[in-house]
Design a protein around this motif. Sequence first.
Motif, PDB file in Angstrom:
ATOM      1  N   SER A 101      -0.035  31.559  33.248  1.00  0.00           N
ATOM      2  CA  SER A 101       1.354  31.827  33.616  1.00  0.00           C
ATOM      3  C   SER A 101       2.082  30.507  33.877  1.00  0.00           C
ATOM      4  N   GLN A 102       3.384  30.570  33.928  1.00  0.00           N
ATOM      5  CA  GLN A 102       4.169  29.358  34.185  1.00  0.00           C
ATOM      6  C   GLN A 102       3.855  28.784  35.562  1.00  0.00           C
ATOM      7  N   VAL A 108      -1.430  24.443  39.134  1.00  0.00           N
ATOM      8  CA  VAL A 108      -2.867  24.188  38.999  1.00  0.00           C
ATOM      9  C   VAL A 108      -3.158  23.150  37.918  1.00  0.00           C
ATOM     10  N   LEU A 109      -2.637  23.369  36.721  1.00  0.00           N
ATOM     11  CA  LEU A 109      -2.984  22.495  35.602  1.00  0.00           C
ATOM     12  C   LEU A 109      -2.264  21.153  35.649  1.00  0.00           C
ATOM     13  N   VAL A 129       1.496  29.011  27.688  1.00  0.00           N
ATOM     14  CA  VAL A 129       2.142  29.630  28.849  1.00  0.00           C
ATOM     15  C   VAL A 129       2.726  30.967  28.417  1.00  0.00           C
ATOM     16  N   ASP A 130       2.252  32.034  29.053  1.00  0.00           N
ATOM     17  CA  ASP A 130       2.624  33.379  28.622  1.00  0.00           C
ATOM     18  C   ASP A 130       2.569  34.313  29.818  1.00  0.00           C
ATOM     19  N   SER A 131       3.592  35.119  29.980  1.00  0.00           N
ATOM     20  CA  SER A 131       3.599  36.087  31.086  1.00  0.00           C
ATOM     21  C   SER A 131       2.657  37.255  30.831  1.00  0.00           C
ATOM     22  N   ARG A 132       2.312  37.488  29.553  1.00  0.00           N
ATOM     23  CA  ARG A 132       1.448  38.619  29.228  1.00  0.00           C
ATOM     24  C   ARG A 132       0.006  38.356  29.654  1.00  0.00           C
ATOM     25  N   LEU A 133      -0.717  39.433  29.901  1.00  0.00           N
ATOM     26  CA  LEU A 133      -2.164  39.345  30.090  1.00  0.00           C
ATOM     27  C   LEU A 133      -2.794  39.537  28.714  1.00  0.00           C
ATOM     28  N   VAL A 134      -3.309  38.467  28.140  1.00  0.00           N
ATOM     29  CA  VAL A 134      -3.792  38.529  26.767  1.00  0.00           C
ATOM     30  C   VAL A 134      -5.296  38.757  26.727  1.00  0.00           C
ATOM     31  N   ASP A 135      -5.768  39.247  25.597  1.00  0.00           N
ATOM     32  CA  ASP A 135      -7.202  39.416  25.352  1.00  0.00           C
ATOM     33  C   ASP A 135      -7.754  38.063  24.907  1.00  0.00           C
ATOM     34  N   ILE A 145      -5.938  31.610  33.246  1.00  0.00           N
ATOM     35  CA  ILE A 145      -5.705  31.427  34.681  1.00  0.00           C
ATOM     36  C   ILE A 145      -4.665  32.456  35.109  1.00  0.00           C
ATOM     37  N   ARG A 146      -5.061  33.359  35.991  1.00  0.00           N
ATOM     38  CA  ARG A 146      -4.176  34.427  36.473  1.00  0.00           C
ATOM     39  C   ARG A 146      -4.505  34.710  37.936  1.00  0.00           C
ATOM     40  N   TRP A 147      -3.666  35.531  38.553  1.00  0.00           N
ATOM     41  CA  TRP A 147      -3.944  35.979  39.908  1.00  0.00           C
ATOM     42  C   TRP A 147      -5.229  36.791  39.921  1.00  0.00           C
TER      43      TRP A 147
END
Length: 302
Positions: A101-102, A108-109, A129-135, A145-147
């Motif tokens: 995510s942004q 973090v990065l 950088v993408d708001s979607r949860l990708v496979d 990297i996500r919550w």
Amino acid sequence: MKRGELDDLVAYATIARTRSFTRAAAELGLSPSALSHTMRGLETRLGVRLLARTTRSVAPTPAGERLLRSVESAVEEVEAGLAAMGEWRGDPSGTIRITTSQFAAHTVLAPALPKFLLENPKITVEVSVDSRLVDLVREGFDAGIRWGNNVDQDMVAVRVGPNTSLIVVGSPDYLERNPRPQIPTDLDQHNCIVYRLITGGGLFPWKLERDGKEMRTRIGGQLILDDPDLAASLMMAGAGLGLILEQKASPHLLAGRLVRVLDEWCIPFQGLHLYYPSRQVTPALRALTDALKWKAPDPEQA
């Protein structure tokens, strides 16, 4: 395929590519006579002539050209696989593809990558950088990297950030025009900026908590957004009350651009996690994971 036949096919492909027994023999570490013997044996087994030889040149026959097209792609795949093994020996190397995510990219990065890349000159990091949860597997990513709330249980997850929370805020201008909410149910009477989830398309629920007690409240308003930065800008512009990450809100609260309401209520979030689908990770990804791994601050140094 019998033992040795793959070597014979590699030898044939090398001769056909170099158009020379001498150059092919040098490349393969064989003598020209041994290579010639290998080719005669291969042609005998296949029952077809593969190479047209003269005293000055060698070239594939039409049958040899057809075999070469098949063999070359297979040899290239084998060579690529062997080259990839370089990632598993010596210094970590190779490319790491990460989806994030942004907010995670910036918090973090961005702070960690300059030092990490300086210490690992053979590693390349590609960040999407993408708001979607990708496979990860289907879209070719090594890690994400996500919550922590959004990481599937079958993933290997490593914490890279502290727990946080979403808090309710509004601008001083908005709160001058509207009564400050005292309890979550007061939000029913306010213009709230609603966030639409990229994945699934539903609206993000306001399930506020205090001392472990959860209260879900109905909210509504004139704005429905899917971009948290735009939402923050509109909150500061007085468009309504909204949810914002505590870390993002901090400088705006200090500057007086935003005011926190329902001070004791928030929406808790598990910290950011780096995650990947297998425990068999490359040395490059392992090195990055170690560099990003979150360490709780020492209370004695706080």
